[in-house]
Design a protein around this motif. Sequence first.
Motif, short mmCIF file in Angstrom:
data_model
loop_
_atom_site.label_atom_id
_atom_site.label_comp_id
_atom_site.label_asym_id
_atom_site.label_seq_id
_atom_site.Cartn_x
_atom_site.Cartn_y
_atom_site.Cartn_z
N HIS A 22 14.96 -8.48 81.41
CA HIS A 22 14.96 -8.72 79.96
C HIS A 22 15.59 -7.49 79.27
O HIS A 22 14.92 -6.74 78.57
CB HIS A 22 13.52 -8.94 79.48
CG HIS A 22 13.43 -9.55 78.11
ND1 HIS A 22 14.53 -9.94 77.38
CD2 HIS A 22 12.36 -9.84 77.34
CE1 HIS A 22 14.14 -10.43 76.23
NE2 HIS A 22 12.83 -10.39 76.17
N SER B 269 11.91 -19.18 72.36
CA SER B 269 12.17 -17.82 71.90
C SER B 269 12.05 -17.76 70.39
O SER B 269 12.47 -18.67 69.69
CB SER B 269 13.58 -17.39 72.31
OG SER B 269 13.94 -16.20 71.65
N THR B 270 11.49 -16.69 69.90
CA THR B 270 11.50 -16.40 68.46
C THR B 270 12.40 -15.19 68.19
O THR B 270 13.42 -15.27 67.51
CB THR B 270 10.07 -16.13 67.95
OG1 THR B 270 9.30 -17.32 68.13
CG2 THR B 270 10.07 -15.74 66.47
N THR C 60 14.35 -13.18 70.25
CA THR C 60 15.68 -13.09 70.85
C THR C 60 16.65 -14.03 70.15
O THR C 60 17.78 -13.67 69.81
CB THR C 60 15.58 -13.41 72.35
OG1 THR C 60 14.54 -12.60 72.92
CG2 THR C 60 16.89 -13.14 73.06
N LEU D 178 5.88 -8.79 72.73
CA LEU D 178 5.58 -10.02 71.99
C LEU D 178 6.31 -11.22 72.61
O LEU D 178 7.38 -11.04 73.14
CB LEU D 178 5.91 -9.89 70.50
CG LEU D 178 5.13 -8.81 69.72
CD1 LEU D 178 5.65 -8.74 68.27
CD2 LEU D 178 3.63 -9.07 69.74
#
Length: 331
Positions: A147, A69-70, A72, A284
């Motif tokens: 999500h 993850s980036t 979140t 993304l």
Amino acid sequence: MTTQTSTLSETGRPTVTGKVPGDLLRVSDLDPRTLVELLDLAAAMKQEPLGWERDLRGGAIGCVFEKPSTRTRVSLATAAHRLGMKAMVLNKEDMQLGHGETPADTARVLSSYLDALTIRTFDHAIVEQMADAATVPVVNALSNTHHPCQSLADLLALREHFGTLDGLTVAFIGDGASNTCNSFLAACAASRMHLVIAAPPGYETDPEILGEARELMAHHGGSVSLTTDPVEAVGSAQAVYAEVWVSMDKHHERAERARDLAAYRVDDALLAHAPGEAVAMHCLPAVRGEEITSEVLDGPRSLVWRQAANRLPTAQALLHTLITTARRRTA
Ligand code: CP
């Protein structure tokens, strides 16, 4: 139909007075009123990021990640920091959770140290097991089926751009069974929006998730329709949502999915069939040239970077609301 307006606290700030759930595992945990109030709080926090830093000072959250993850990871950690809390990002493999300890035992113990727990994992049942065992709020930071944190940011971006969510039409192009689509569908249902899902055979939205959304839309407003034709889907859309073809749990299906979804690329040719005001969305990370082209992603119709930026204030509003509510309930 009335438009929901937010309640203001004694300090004149938006406050969430709706039915706040104990955890956020899926968008449908939030009723429509609470969702609007959360967006209002997020908008206020975006304007004044450090305005709430005293409320939870000294607290801590744990962010468990079983997948990369980036957005979140960093938005949750920064949101906690802006609320005066420490955030611990925990890779599953570095924890006993990755070596046989159960999700329930992990959640029970971590509840003794933390004010909230977030988990990104594969099977949604693991998120549910943690939430059942935890005594602090649990936030789903992505499971294979939901999500919700992404959907909050999507709604805020759309509301900022169009001024309202009421009656907006969005076309979701590609994998209609994806976690992003499932959560966005529920978000549309709670916001009186119209969603057209264009997906090829084999990528249809789960009937149960579709049924839940339709039930809410039947009395609250909005609609969802299904097609296999992306051109038909974008015809009246004010936003066109592209979704990655090969998500984190589907790498073994790469070739098959690339073949099945090849006609579902969001590019300038597809957007030419949408109204001139239509914007392009993507949660993304994107695979440029696959589900969305660089021309669209970086072009004047892209809402994508605003969606990504809004992950932070929506995470901040969510953590603040869940934790302050939980503290009140246990006081
Ligand atoms: N959209 C999203 O969840 O991004 P990350 O996988 O980088 O967290």
